[in-house]
Design a protein around this motif. Sequence first.
Motif, mmCIF file in Angstrom:
data_model
loop_
_atom_site.group_PDB
_atom_site.id
_atom_site.type_symbol
_atom_site.label_atom_id
_atom_site.label_comp_id
_atom_site.label_asym_id
_atom_site.label_seq_id
_atom_site.Cartn_x
_atom_site.Cartn_y
_atom_site.Cartn_z
ATOM 1 N N LYS A 72 0.816 -1.213 0.000
ATOM 2 C CA LYS A 72 0.000 0.000 0.000
ATOM 3 C C LYS A 72 0.849 1.262 0.000
ATOM 4 C CE LYS A 72 -3.700 -2.244 2.666
ATOM 5 N NZ LYS A 72 -4.478 -2.209 3.927
ATOM 6 N N PHE A 73 2.040 1.181 0.608
ATOM 7 C CA PHE A 73 2.827 2.386 0.837
ATOM 8 C C PHE A 73 3.848 2.556 -0.278
ATOM 9 C CE2 PHE A 73 1.686 0.302 4.848
ATOM 10 C CZ PHE A 73 0.752 1.213 5.296
ATOM 11 N N LYS A 74 3.371 2.932 -1.435
ATOM 12 C CA LYS A 74 4.215 3.020 -2.619
ATOM 13 C C LYS A 74 5.226 4.149 -2.477
ATOM 14 C CE LYS A 74 0.795 0.946 -5.677
ATOM 15 N NZ LYS A 74 0.012 1.060 -6.916
ATOM 16 N N GLY A 75 6.416 3.866 -2.992
ATOM 17 C CA GLY A 75 7.481 4.868 -2.946
ATOM 18 C C GLY A 75 8.215 4.916 -1.635
ATOM 19 N N THR A 76 7.846 4.085 -0.675
ATOM 20 C CA THR A 76 8.480 4.098 0.638
ATOM 21 C C THR A 76 9.593 3.049 0.699
ATOM 22 O OG1 THR A 76 6.960 2.469 1.557
ATOM 23 C CG2 THR A 76 6.297 4.780 1.680
ATOM 24 N N TRP A 77 10.404 3.154 1.769
ATOM 25 C CA TRP A 77 11.445 2.150 2.007
ATOM 26 C C TRP A 77 10.819 0.770 2.179
ATOM 27 C CZ3 TRP A 77 12.201 -1.316 5.910
ATOM 28 C CH2 TRP A 77 13.444 -1.964 5.943
ATOM 29 N N SER A 78 9.658 0.721 2.841
ATOM 30 C CA SER A 78 9.002 -0.559 3.079
ATOM 31 C C SER A 78 8.621 -1.241 1.772
ATOM 32 C CB SER A 78 7.747 -0.358 3.928
ATOM 33 O OG SER A 78 8.085 0.125 5.207
ATOM 34 N N GLN A 79 8.104 -0.452 0.830
ATOM 35 C CA GLN A 79 7.744 -1.031 -0.459
ATOM 36 C C GLN A 79 8.983 -1.549 -1.181
ATOM 37 O OE1 GLN A 79 6.968 1.578 -3.632
ATOM 38 N NE2 GLN A 79 5.750 0.130 -4.828
ATOM 39 N N LYS A 80 10.032 -0.735 -1.159
ATOM 40 C CA LYS A 80 11.261 -1.136 -1.839
ATOM 41 C C LYS A 80 11.820 -2.423 -1.257
ATOM 42 C CE LYS A 80 15.877 0.560 -3.014
ATOM 43 N NZ LYS A 80 16.852 1.684 -2.878
ATOM 44 N N LYS A 81 11.830 -2.501 0.093
ATOM 45 C CA LYS A 81 12.366 -3.702 0.746
ATOM 46 C C LYS A 81 11.493 -4.909 0.456
ATOM 47 C CE LYS A 81 15.495 -5.658 3.176
ATOM 48 N NZ LYS A 81 16.884 -5.696 2.692
ATOM 49 N N ALA A 82 10.156 -4.713 0.470
ATOM 50 C CA ALA A 82 9.249 -5.824 0.199
ATOM 51 C C ALA A 82 9.444 -6.359 -1.221
ATOM 52 C CB ALA A 82 7.802 -5.375 0.391
ATOM 53 N N MET A 83 9.603 -5.457 -2.188
ATOM 54 C CA MET A 83 9.815 -5.872 -3.575
ATOM 55 C C MET A 83 11.150 -6.584 -3.726
ATOM 56 S SD MET A 83 8.260 -2.621 -5.690
ATOM 57 C CE MET A 83 8.509 -3.435 -7.274
ATOM 58 N N GLU A 84 12.146 -6.108 -2.998
ATOM 59 C CA GLU A 84 13.467 -6.746 -3.052
ATOM 60 C C GLU A 84 13.394 -8.176 -2.530
ATOM 61 O OE1 GLU A 84 17.633 -6.414 -0.574
ATOM 62 O OE2 GLU A 84 16.545 -4.559 -1.026
ATOM 63 N N LEU A 85 12.732 -8.356 -1.383
ATOM 64 C CA LEU A 85 12.620 -9.693 -0.793
ATOM 65 C C LEU A 85 11.769 -10.614 -1.668
ATOM 66 C CD1 LEU A 85 12.143 -8.851 2.979
ATOM 67 C CD2 LEU A 85 14.167 -9.805 1.887
ATOM 68 N N PHE A 86 10.732 -10.050 -2.258
ATOM 69 C CA PHE A 86 9.850 -10.843 -3.111
ATOM 70 C C PHE A 86 10.599 -11.349 -4.340
ATOM 71 C CE2 PHE A 86 5.969 -11.501 -5.717
ATOM 72 C CZ PHE A 86 5.199 -12.200 -4.786
ATOM 73 N N SER A 87 11.377 -10.448 -4.921
ATOM 74 C CA SER A 87 12.185 -10.830 -6.080
ATOM 75 C C SER A 87 13.232 -11.863 -5.699
ATOM 76 C CB SER A 87 12.860 -9.590 -6.668
ATOM 77 O OG SER A 87 13.729 -9.935 -7.724
ATOM 78 N N GLU A 88 13.848 -11.677 -4.514
ATOM 79 C CA GLU A 88 14.848 -12.639 -4.058
ATOM 80 C C GLU A 88 14.241 -14.017 -3.840
ATOM 81 O OE1 GLU A 88 16.901 -11.326 -0.617
ATOM 82 O OE2 GLU A 88 18.072 -9.810 -1.670
ATOM 83 N N GLU A 89 13.015 -14.033 -3.291
ATOM 84 C CA GLU A 89 12.361 -15.319 -3.052
ATOM 85 C C GLU A 89 12.131 -16.056 -4.365
ATOM 86 O OE1 GLU A 89 8.567 -17.275 -0.700
ATOM 87 O OE2 GLU A 89 8.683 -15.105 -0.925
ATOM 88 N N ALA A 90 11.704 -15.329 -5.394
ATOM 89 C CA ALA A 90 11.497 -15.956 -6.702
ATOM 90 C C ALA A 90 12.808 -16.509 -7.252
ATOM 91 C CB ALA A 90 10.890 -14.947 -7.678
ATOM 92 N N LYS A 91 13.871 -15.732 -7.114
ATOM 93 C CA LYS A 91 15.173 -16.192 -7.612
ATOM 94 C C LYS A 91 15.643 -17.431 -6.861
ATOM 95 C CE LYS A 91 16.718 -11.569 -8.994
ATOM 96 N NZ LYS A 91 17.645 -10.438 -8.667
ATOM 97 N N ARG A 92 15.442 -17.412 -5.526
ATOM 98 C CA ARG A 92 15.878 -18.560 -4.731
ATOM 99 C C ARG A 92 15.116 -19.819 -5.138
ATOM 100 N NH1 ARG A 92 18.315 -14.706 -3.473
ATOM 101 N NH2 ARG A 92 19.246 -15.419 -5.421
ATOM 102 N N LEU A 93 13.786 -19.684 -5.298
ATOM 103 C CA LEU A 93 13.001 -20.852 -5.679
ATOM 104 C C LEU A 93 13.385 -21.345 -7.067
ATOM 105 C CD1 LEU A 93 9.427 -19.985 -4.341
ATOM 106 C CD2 LEU A 93 11.031 -21.676 -3.452
ATOM 107 N N GLN A 94 13.710 -20.433 -7.949
ATOM 108 C CA GLN A 94 14.159 -20.817 -9.290
ATOM 109 C C GLN A 94 15.425 -21.652 -9.199
ATOM 110 O OE1 GLN A 94 12.718 -20.308 -12.214
ATOM 111 N NE2 GLN A 94 14.366 -21.160 -13.470
ATOM 112 N N GLU A 95 16.341 -21.245 -8.312
ATOM 113 C CA GLU A 95 17.623 -21.936 -8.175
ATOM 114 C C GLU A 95 17.507 -23.225 -7.370
ATOM 115 O OE1 GLU A 95 20.063 -19.063 -6.291
ATOM 116 O OE2 GLU A 95 19.936 -17.617 -7.915
ATOM 117 N N LEU A 96 16.667 -23.192 -6.334
ATOM 118 C CA LEU A 96 16.663 -24.287 -5.364
ATOM 119 C C LEU A 96 15.532 -25.286 -5.564
ATOM 120 C CD1 LEU A 96 17.364 -22.162 -2.149
ATOM 121 C CD2 LEU A 96 19.031 -23.324 -3.608
ATOM 122 N N GLY A 97 14.552 -24.929 -6.394
ATOM 123 C CA GLY A 97 13.367 -25.768 -6.540
ATOM 124 C C GLY A 97 13.622 -27.123 -7.156
#
Length: 686
Positions: A72-97
């Motif tokens: 909900k809080f677009k443009g904030t540090w929280s949004q940026k961190k959430a998107m970073e973690l979300f992207s990392e999770e996808a990458k990890r699952l791609q590698e580790l799945g």
Amino acid sequence: MICCLNPDCKNPQNPDGKEVCQSCNTPLVPLLRNRFRVISLLSDEGGFGRTYLSEDTDKLNDLCVVKQLAPKFKGTWSQKKAMELFSEEAKRLQELGEHPQIPTLLAYFEQDNCLYLVQQFIDGNNLLQELQLRKHYRDWDIQSILLDLLPILKFIHNRGVIHRDIKPENIIRRKVDGRLTLIDFGSSKQLTARVQKKHGTSIGSHGYSAIEQIRDGKAYPSSDLFSLGATCFHLLTGVSPFQLWMEHGYSWVKNWQDYLHSPVSNELTTIISKLLETDIQNRYHSTDEVIRDLSKQYTHLLAPASNSFLPTSKHNNFYPKKYLFLRNLLLIITTMVFLGLGEFGYRNFHQLQTAISSRFSKNRMTENTQPVVYQEQQESKENVVLMKTITEINNSNSLASVIITPDGKSIASGVNKSIKFWDTATGKEIITLTGHEKNINKLVISADGKILISGSDDKTIKVWNLDTGKVIHTLISHTDSVYALAISKDAKTLVSASDDKTIKVWNLDTGKLIRTLTGHSDWVRALAISSDGVTIASGSFDKTIKIWNINQETPINSLTPNYQTVTSLAFSPDGKILASASRDRTIKLWDMVTNKEIRTLEINNNATSLVFSPHGNILVAANRDCSECHLIINSEIKMWDVNTGEKILTLTEHTKTVNSLAFSADGKTLVSGSDDQTIKIWNFPF
């Protein structure tokens, strides 16, 4: 049903056929990315998105999990961190799945200003839910959990990934096979110089996360091991590490044993204490170190993963009407409750159904004071006679291997650090041979009965003259415990296998090392040599069977039976068939000409030893006991007709895991050694 994808919708469930949400008036999406049908809400991430249960229309409507990121809080540090973690999770699952105990990534995409991650659905309870249902974990339960999880952690650590949020909620026991699956890689992070050298954001769960992770934002493989120790503590005690952390910080780890309801073994106590060291220098640094300490005490490492066994139709008569009524009433109530609780979700509803049925089965067994024992039909059992039980095995922590001399007159077994011989007819001890500094894991004997060979945790192999009881050769080359031995028919060549991941070929006349065979990537604990004296088969914790020519240093073929650790191997007397056992609770027969599978034999538990009768017509297997099962599966010896695959009989006289089997040369006597500290001698008529 169709689910609204508006993360703010109060009531997202809608009947099929609706075009807009009846609750928030948002247009409904029939298929995400023209593939995934979202059917119910699993959890709400509190302002960052939701997790949904979905169907994959490209895979016959297989269930899957869709994670939505809609901060909900677009443009904030929280949004940026959430998107970073979300992207990392996808990458990890791609590698580790690719690992069978990590969810597979099915898709990662953006649609309607939201990010979506789609992963494999794991049908099962997480360990916190399991704890709430069963209330109590025993010593062996924790060992089993450790040894199912540690290889997964080794896999991710070897790929430079740290999970950083290991806790009971993120470990699911699959309903289909009882194996553990590690989920939620949203907090995982690459093990890079940036993570190790710079302060970062603290990610993890207080109480479960190591001090360096919470305080400094630094994470190492040993940080995951602390979390694993905290998870084991929670399961053993029922006490939440988070609550202790809130009250006492990290001081609770020093006296964690004070919270135990019942004692655990000294070995497990030592291991958990080292996992929970707050000082990273004193903690385990790798999964291999933990596995090594566990395997010092337990040769066959992994107990069969437990399922919640629902009674089949043939067991329904065990329930009186009052039990059926109460069980069904509870299931109806549970259905109503879970349909209204998105937080726990569809998956948990089915798991609680299973648990309720299993709990009633357990309660019924308690009331009758007679457990339901799983046992195959034994029409031919009267043909096999238990001749004698040897019980004079005092102070034995390790009875890993038994053999019988070719003439059938005496039996030898590795008992801790020594080799004891018994008279087959009387069961009396004849002689004890000593010389090893640590426990003996394997014994083999030559076809002429003149030499015996022993392999030990002391990394040595000893060749004994049975006429004199003296050591002929001490073979030194392995750098870790020796667990498997095989001797050629002419007694000229010995093959040995070790936790150092190698196989070595020795000249028995001279005691010299001929060559070292390399190709396995993990411990080698199963070994067999064909009657031709040239073909070798080896089985490893790397989940493969390798076929070797004894004159070559690299394998000539590799078999992958089932993505599970190989526990035992045996060649038929003519060398045409290889039998293999592994932790999927099956035995496979392989044609050694084509290297193709002939058939699979269901054993219902993990086999510890395989042996063909000297005539080659019968395969005999020993298996672990299953102390975790609701339907109690005792330690058993099973026999099959090799030609038809038909099970002939099952013997259940041992009370604990049967570790070793051996035939006399004429095939008339079968001996078995067990953790119940007995050796049984059987008359074998087939």
